[in-house]
Design a protein around this motif. Structure first.
Motif, mmCIF file in Angstrom:
data_model
loop_
_atom_site.group_PDB
_atom_site.id
_atom_site.type_symbol
_atom_site.label_atom_id
_atom_site.label_comp_id
_atom_site.label_asym_id
_atom_site.label_seq_id
_atom_site.Cartn_x
_atom_site.Cartn_y
_atom_site.Cartn_z
ATOM 1 N N TRP A 26 0.839 -1.181 0.000
ATOM 2 C CA TRP A 26 0.000 0.000 0.000
ATOM 3 C C TRP A 26 0.884 1.244 0.000
ATOM 4 O O TRP A 26 2.066 1.171 0.350
ATOM 5 N N THR A 48 -2.986 3.733 2.295
ATOM 6 C CA THR A 48 -4.180 3.312 1.560
ATOM 7 C C THR A 48 -3.718 2.601 0.288
ATOM 8 O O THR A 48 -2.550 2.710 -0.094
ATOM 9 N N PRO A 49 -4.628 1.901 -0.386
ATOM 10 C CA PRO A 49 -4.206 1.215 -1.609
ATOM 11 C C PRO A 49 -3.656 2.159 -2.676
ATOM 12 O O PRO A 49 -2.721 1.811 -3.387
#
Length: 166
Positions: A26, A48-49
């Motif tokens: 990520w 976050t991705p």
């Protein structure tokens, strides 16, 4: 050959027992350090991705790398103080009873990670090993606000974690 098969089976069993693995690769949104007076408490990192954060962002990962020893009792007391502004007392009591069963004492150098999955459930990892989950989106929302809300006790830290800079 037997030893290789044994260790592979042991590794697979450990993943099956925990049932949870942290997502990999990520992108960091932001990072910040919390110091109170002359004490360094932790360095936080939000992932976050895609490397972006918005208020309704799920999934996300919050890593807390501790710079000092903190007893489980002190960690729970501080969490109570911080989370109360985002939830009712009865809910907070229920959540803290669950966290009492999950969280360990923290030693300098330890990492406590919170993974908010796409369903809104929260999963805790201690030094990258899964230690427990709270399948309650209301908890996950209130808990993550401790670090990411402008109404938190540390709004500058929240801005840094969200990738906004002063």
């Amino acid at each position: 050959m037997f030893i290789k098969v044994f260790f592979c089976a042991l590794l697979l069993c450990s993943f099956a027992v925990s049932g949870k693995m942290l997502p990999q690769n990520w992108t960091r949104v932001g990072e910040a350090e919390l110091s109170i007076l002359w004490f360094d408490v932790y360095k936080a990192e939000l992932l976050t991705p895609d490397g972006f954060y918005s208020d309704d962002n799920k999934p996300l990962i919050l890593n807390l790398n501790y710079r000092r020893n903190i007893s489980r009792k002190d960690l729970l007391q501080e969490t109570r103080k911080q989370i109360q502004q985002f939830a009712g007392t009865e809910q907070v009591d229920h959540w803290l009873n669950k966290l009492l069963q999950i969280w360990p004492d923290i030693l300098k150098g330890d990492q406590l990670t919170f993974w908010l999955d796409s369903e809104g459930d929260g999963h805790f990892f201690y030094n990258k090993g899964w230690i427990g989950s709270l399948k309650d989106p209301a908890f996950s929302s209130a808990f993550i606000k401790i670090w990411l809300s402008d109404k938190s006790n540390y709004p500058d830290l929240a801005k840094q974690l969200r990738g906004e800079f002063r």
